[in-house]
Design a protein around this motif. Structure first.
Motif, PDB file in Angstrom:
ATOM      1  N   GLY A  72      58.034 -59.487 -80.109  1.00 46.90           N
ATOM      2  CA  GLY A  72      58.535 -60.722 -79.518  1.00 46.90           C
ATOM      3  C   GLY A  72      59.352 -61.537 -80.498  1.00 46.90           C
ATOM      4  O   GLY A  72      60.422 -62.048 -80.157  1.00 46.90           O
ATOM      5  N   ILE A 114      60.984 -64.429 -73.214  1.00 50.47           N
ATOM      6  CA  ILE A 114      60.414 -63.492 -74.181  1.00 50.47           C
ATOM      7  C   ILE A 114      59.138 -64.071 -74.784  1.00 50.47           C
ATOM      8  O   ILE A 114      58.128 -63.376 -74.924  1.00 50.47           O
ATOM      9  CB  ILE A 114      61.443 -63.171 -75.291  1.00 50.47           C
ATOM     10  CG1 ILE A 114      62.585 -62.330 -74.734  1.00 50.47           C
ATOM     11  CG2 ILE A 114      60.783 -62.450 -76.465  1.00 50.47           C
ATOM     12  CD1 ILE A 114      63.770 -62.205 -75.683  1.00 50.47           C
ATOM     13  N   CYS A 170      50.962 -61.064 -72.842  1.00 49.49           N
ATOM     14  CA  CYS A 170      50.532 -59.682 -73.069  1.00 49.49           C
ATOM     15  C   CYS A 170      49.710 -59.551 -74.350  1.00 49.49           C
ATOM     16  O   CYS A 170      48.713 -58.817 -74.384  1.00 49.49           O
ATOM     17  CB  CYS A 170      51.743 -58.758 -73.117  1.00 49.49           C
ATOM     18  SG  CYS A 170      52.640 -58.667 -71.567  1.00 49.49           S
ATOM     19  N   SER A 171      50.104 -60.263 -75.377  1.00 51.84           N
ATOM     20  CA  SER A 171      49.378 -60.226 -76.640  1.00 51.84           C
ATOM     21  C   SER A 171      47.966 -60.769 -76.470  1.00 51.84           C
ATOM     22  O   SER A 171      47.004 -60.205 -77.010  1.00 51.84           O
ATOM     23  CB  SER A 171      50.137 -61.032 -77.687  1.00 51.84           C
ATOM     24  OG  SER A 171      49.392 -61.172 -78.858  1.00 51.84           O
ATOM     25  N   CYS A 181      55.522 -62.193 -74.096  1.00 51.77           N
ATOM     26  CA  CYS A 181      54.848 -61.597 -75.254  1.00 51.77           C
ATOM     27  C   CYS A 181      53.525 -62.285 -75.555  1.00 51.77           C
ATOM     28  O   CYS A 181      52.540 -61.621 -75.896  1.00 51.77           O
ATOM     29  CB  CYS A 181      55.766 -61.617 -76.472  1.00 51.77           C
ATOM     30  SG  CYS A 181      57.123 -60.439 -76.347  1.00 51.77           S
ATOM     31  N   ILE A 240      52.850 -56.483 -80.446  1.00 51.49           N
ATOM     32  CA  ILE A 240      53.579 -57.173 -79.376  1.00 51.49           C
ATOM     33  C   ILE A 240      54.151 -58.488 -79.903  1.00 51.49           C
ATOM     34  O   ILE A 240      55.296 -58.845 -79.602  1.00 51.49           O
ATOM     35  CB  ILE A 240      52.659 -57.418 -78.157  1.00 51.49           C
ATOM     36  CG1 ILE A 240      52.345 -56.091 -77.477  1.00 51.49           C
ATOM     37  CG2 ILE A 240      53.302 -58.391 -77.168  1.00 51.49           C
ATOM     38  CD1 ILE A 240      51.301 -56.183 -76.386  1.00 51.49           C
ATOM     39  N   GLU A 241      53.368 -59.196 -80.717  1.00 52.56           N
ATOM     40  CA  GLU A 241      53.858 -60.447 -81.295  1.00 52.56           C
ATOM     41  C   GLU A 241      55.043 -60.207 -82.224  1.00 52.56           C
ATOM     42  O   GLU A 241      56.022 -60.964 -82.193  1.00 52.56           O
ATOM     43  CB  GLU A 241      52.734 -61.155 -82.039  1.00 52.56           C
ATOM     44  CG  GLU A 241      51.683 -61.724 -81.119  1.00 52.56           C
ATOM     45  CD  GLU A 241      50.500 -62.312 -81.861  1.00 52.56           C
ATOM     46  OE1 GLU A 241      50.449 -62.233 -83.105  1.00 52.56           O
ATOM     47  OE2 GLU A 241      49.611 -62.853 -81.178  1.00 52.56           O
ATOM     48  N   SER A 270      62.636 -59.845 -81.050  1.00 53.19           N
ATOM     49  CA  SER A 270      63.482 -59.986 -79.862  1.00 53.19           C
ATOM     50  C   SER A 270      64.090 -61.382 -79.797  1.00 53.19           C
ATOM     51  O   SER A 270      65.251 -61.542 -79.423  1.00 53.19           O
ATOM     52  CB  SER A 270      62.674 -59.723 -78.593  1.00 53.19           C
ATOM     53  OG  SER A 270      62.225 -58.403 -78.565  1.00 53.19           O
TER      54      SER A 270
END
Length: 128
Positions: free
Chosen positions: A104, A77, A84-85, A81, A100-101, A107
């Motif tokens: 993450g 994870i 992508c971030s 993340c 997104i952060e 999650s």
């Protein structure tokens, strides 16, 4: 030596992308994305050695393999993340990057909850 190669690849990709910044900024973004994917795929290809070491760690952990799988999920994870971030931030979408952060982090918190509950149960057993 591999870190040096990856560093050079990253710098070369950024320099190449900067050439397109003024005329065709979308090409610079595509080049940055492609270089990021190359570096990420190289990092993923190196995971086989890491998994070999993790199998040894798993033997030491013993019967409680649930904690080990949670550790792997949290690591996955985190890297996904962060990757992508970073791409969203570089593309100029800082708000999407921030979301997104946050996703993450939440999650990771959710994935680690069984470990937290096990620690609380152990404390309760010791005091009770």
């Amino acid at each position: 030596m591999n870190a040096l190669r990856i560093g050079i690849l990253g710098i070369a990709g950024v320099m190449f992308a900067l050439q397109f910044r003024s005329n065709k900024p979308e090409y610079g973004l595509y080049i940055g994305f492609a270089v990021s994917l190359l570096i990420f795929s190289y990092a993923v290809s190196g995971l086989t050695a890491l998994f070999g070491h993790m199998e040894i760690m798993e033997k030491y952990i013993g019967s409680n393999r649930a904690y080990f799988s949670i550790l792997l999920k949290v690591i996955g994870i985190t890297y996904i993340c962060e990757f992508c971030s970073g791409i969203c931030r570089d593309a100029g979408y800082a708000s999407v990057s921030g979301q997104i952060e946050i996703f993450g982090k939440l999650s990771i918190l959710a994935a680690g909850m069984p470990i937290l509950l096990a620690v609380i149960e152990s404390i309760q057993e010791m005091t009770g």
